[in-house]
Each structure stands twice: as C-alpha cells, then as structure tokens.
Design an enzyme around this catalytic site. Structure first.
Site, PDB file in Angstrom:
ATOM      1  N   TRP A 101       0.806  -1.221   0.000  1.00 33.17           N
ATOM      2  CA  TRP A 101       0.000   0.000   0.000  1.00 33.17           C
ATOM      3  C   TRP A 101       0.839   1.271   0.000  1.00 33.17           C
ATOM      4  CZ3 TRP A 101      -4.390   0.018  -2.124  1.00 33.17           C
ATOM      5  CH2 TRP A 101      -5.211  -1.105  -2.042  1.00 33.17           C
ATOM      6  N   ASP A 175      -1.788   6.320   6.461  1.00 33.90           N
ATOM      7  CA  ASP A 175      -2.875   5.529   5.881  1.00 33.90           C
ATOM      8  C   ASP A 175      -3.249   4.482   6.930  1.00 33.90           C
ATOM      9  OD1 ASP A 175      -4.499   3.738   4.571  1.00 33.90           O
ATOM     10  OD2 ASP A 175      -3.180   3.452   2.836  1.00 33.90           O
ATOM     11  N   LYS A 199     -12.917  -1.680   5.874  1.00 37.75           N
ATOM     12  CA  LYS A 199     -12.091  -2.661   6.582  1.00 37.75           C
ATOM     13  C   LYS A 199     -12.591  -2.861   8.019  1.00 37.75           C
ATOM     14  CE  LYS A 199      -9.570  -2.612   2.879  1.00 37.75           C
ATOM     15  NZ  LYS A 199      -8.450  -1.757   2.618  1.00 37.75           N
TER      16      LYS A 199
HETATM   17  C1  LIG Z   1      -7.855  -1.240   1.281  1.00 34.37           C
HETATM   18  C2  LIG Z   1      -6.754  -0.270   1.429  1.00 34.37           C
HETATM   19  C3  LIG Z   1      -6.605   0.832   0.581  1.00 34.37           C
HETATM   20  C4  LIG Z   1      -7.478   1.073  -0.632  1.00 34.37           C
HETATM   21  O1  LIG Z   1      -8.781   1.254  -0.406  1.00 34.37           O
HETATM   22  P1  LIG Z   1      -9.802   1.541  -1.615  1.00 34.37           P
HETATM   23  O2  LIG Z   1     -11.065   1.746  -0.901  1.00 34.37           O
HETATM   24  O3  LIG Z   1      -9.792   0.336  -2.503  1.00 34.37           O
HETATM   25  O4  LIG Z   1      -9.361   2.744  -2.329  1.00 34.37           O
HETATM   26  C5  LIG Z   1      -5.575   1.715   0.824  1.00 34.37           C
HETATM   27  N1  LIG Z   1      -4.724   1.529   1.840  1.00 34.37           N
HETATM   28  C6  LIG Z   1      -4.824   0.468   2.669  1.00 34.37           C
HETATM   29  C7  LIG Z   1      -3.847   0.317   3.783  1.00 34.37           C
HETATM   30  C8  LIG Z   1      -5.838  -0.460   2.494  1.00 34.37           C
HETATM   31  O5  LIG Z   1      -5.945  -1.515   3.315  1.00 34.37           O
END
Ligand SMILES: *Cc1c(COP(=O)(O)O)cnc(C)c1O
Length: 363
Positions: A101, A175, A199
């Site tokens: 990521w 993030d 998530k």
């Molecule tokens: C799932 C995830 C993303 C991306 O999310 P989207 O909703 O598909 O844009 C970005 N960073 C992390 C750490 C993730 O787990």
C-alpha cells in the site's frame, strides 16, 4: 442459525448487531417513514445521524478539536492523490515504503510532487519495518507518508513515528485504512490520517479523513473542489452529497464499539485474538508466518502452509466449516486471516481448530 466467520480483508465482516439494526430500520428509520437511503442529506433526520456519527467517532478516538473529521468518497486509493493535491504544494514529500500500500501511495504521489523514498523494507520482502532512526527524511518535505498497517503484507507499526524526535518538521500522514479504530491514536504525532470504511467501520464508499486544521487551505489550483479538504471541512462534508447510507452504518458501528467498552477495550481483545493465531502458527512447522515478530499486524495475518500444494484443500475444508475468505492476496499466495474488530474470539478459535485438525490429517 449462526452465520459463518468471515476473514475477508475488505470489504469485511461487520458486527451482527449493526446489520440487524440496519435491517430493522431499513424501511422506516425512527418513524420518519423513510429509509436512510431515501433521505435528503440536508434534512433534519440525516443531519442528526451525521452529527451523532461524527461525535461518537471523535469520542471513540479522542480526536482533538483542532482536527476536522471529513466523510469523503474515493477510498484509500483516491487519497493517494488527494493528499498530495492538498498538502504537497507541488513540492516534495517523504515516503516510508513498508508494503504494497505505501508502495502504491508513493507511485501515485509522483503525479503531483517530488517523492523521496526515505526508507523501504522491499529488501526483506516487506516482512520487517525499517528502523525509524535510519529513515532518510528530507529537509523541506511537505509531509511524511506512512502506511501504519500494511493490509497485504501484514506489517503494522505498533507505534506511530515521532517525526519531531527524528528531526523532521513535516506533518505525518498515515494511511490507517485497515486498522482504524482497532487501537487508540496518538494525535500529537499526526498531521493527517485517512482510511476507507470497508475494513473496520462500515460499507465501502465512505472514506474518513482526520486532518489538522492548520494544514487546510493549500490545495493545488487544479485540485477538484470536492476533494479540497478545506472546502469539504468548511461544508461539514456536505459540499457534495456524502455517502449517506454508509455514514449511517458507520455510525451504528461507532455505537456498537462504544457498547463494547470503546477502543481501549477492543484493542485488548484484538491483541488476544492475534496472539491466539500467531502463537498457534509459531508452535507448528506446518504453518509459517514470515513477518518479523516486532511488527506483526493484529488485523491482517498472512500465513503459509509449508506444503503449498495443500492450499486448495485447506480452503475448501475451511469453507465447509464456516470459515470464509481466507485465501491470501493474489501476489503473495498462501492464506490471510483478517481479524477486524467485528471478528469475535470464537471465530479465531474456530480457525485455529481447523488449522490443528488439518495439520493432524496431513502432517
Ligand atoms: C484497502 C486499502 C486501501 C485502498 O482502499 P480503496 O477503498 O480500494 O481505495 C488503501 N490503503 C490500505 C492500507 C488499504 O488496506
């Protein structure tokens, strides 16, 4: 009949109580005669849902007053562009690359600013975290980006870096998509944190952004207005129509989390769940975790069968026992168990039970 246990990395399991409440309120929210999906985002009903969700989230994570909480759209991947559009001023930013990521984030940011990779753990296959003391932070970077929980590689920063102590004046951008609300946040170390809801919070479609207000107001001229944090903040996330139903479900999840005792209590449960699985993996030669012990994620646990030929049969037998979505990420293979807040301890016990039985049959 009880539902199966769902180990998906995202979109992922939600608390059953939240789904039941949403089902009960589907056709008529609190006597309004409307589904939440059918309400004007400017009507008093939805405003009350929004305000309660924001207040509960602020309370759960003890978000200070000088942070705006934004309910946006576009997900973590959009934020990879939205952050540099808002914070970089077209100059430079530092990235700590610790998995799939953050790798992706730095690549996207290159469209908008100069990227300095301050550290990377690519050389260990993203199974370790580069020691913060070794990060090559640059002078004048507009921000430092980290992914504090790498969903694919299963690497978690158990503490956010203290950039000031590392000699950087730049704000930290984290993030937190895949471990938001799984543990408390030390906001004194954060400039901005973002994450998609799917998530650990609610359905896909809501993106949460926590941003220190002093960082607002410097978006590049070509930043879309709907993605300009200042415009979104000035309009209480209603510059455009927000993802209303997703915000409602997220709000129910916040209420559920408060009823569980809050983030501190859920963190203790998350530690117990993760320990149960890691301890079992470590006690066996049949299963392997490749991530260094000091940075193993509590949320996303990739593991591998020593004999990869057994993968399909492991998954099929798991599914037959009501253990769903354990297949590993496409580039890594193997298995991945995501143990988000809504995964009960009983789910992890059932998974370990399956792993033990499968090993006994095949070892
Ligand atoms: C799932 C995830 C993303 C991306 O999310 P989207 O909703 O598909 O844009 C970005 N960073 C992390 C750490 C993730 O787990």
């Amino acid at each position: 009949m009880s539902r199966p246990f769902n180990f998906s990395a995202g979109p992922a399991v939600l608390p059953e109580e939240v789904l039941e409440r949403a089902a009960a309120e589907m056709l008529d929210w609190h006597g309004s005669g409307m589904s939440v999906m059918e309400m004007s985002h400017r009507g008093k009903e939805f405003i009350s849902i929004y305000e309660a969700a924001e207040a509960d989230l602020r309370e759960l994570l003890a978000v200070p007053k000088d942070f705006s909480i934004l309910f946006m759209q576009g997900g973590g991947i959009a934020e990879n562009a939205v952050v540099p559009l808002n914070l970089s001023r077209g100059e430079s930013a530092d990235f700590v690359v610790t998995g799939a990521w953050s790798e992706r984030s730095q690549k996207e940011a290159r469209k908008y600013c100069t990227v300095n990779v301050a550290a990377s753990s690519a050389d260990t296959g993203y199974t370790t975290l580069p020691d913060a003391a070794s990060w090559q932070l640059s002078r004048g970077a507009r921000y430092v980006h980290v992914c504090s929980n790498e969903t694919v590689h299963g690497v978690e920063m158990h503490e956010l870096p203290d950039l000031k102590a590392l000699g950087s004046e730049a704000p930290l951008v984290a993030d937190i998509s895949s471990h938001m609300l799984s543990r408390p946040v030390d906001w004194s170390r954060v400039g901005l944190a973002f994450g998609g809801a799917q998530k650990n919070v609610g359905p896909a479609g809501v993106t949460l952004v926590f941003v220190r207000q002093e960082l607002l107001g410097h978006a590049l001229a070509h930043c879309p207005s709907a993605f300009d944090y200042k415009i979104v903040s000035d309009n209480q996330s209603m510059y455009n129509t927000p993802p209303t139903y997703g915000i409602y479900i997220a709000g129910l999840t916040f209420q559920w989390l408060k009823a569980q005792g809050g983030v501190g209590a859920i963190e203790q449960r998350n530690i117990a769940k993760a320990n149960l699985l890691y301890d079992f993996i470590d006690s066996s030669d049949f299963y392997v975790s490749r991530v260094a012990k000091n940075c193993r994620s509590r949320m996303n646990i990739p593991f591998f069968l020593a004999d990869e030929k057994l993968n399909e049969s492991f998954l099929a037998q798991a599914k037959a026992r009501g253990l769903l979505q354990l297949k590993g990420y496409k580039t890594l293979g193997g298995m991945r168990a995501s143990l988000y807040n809504a995964m009960p301890l009983a789910g992890v016990e059932a998974l370990v039970g399956h792993m033990r039985d499968f090993e006994q049959k095949h070892a």
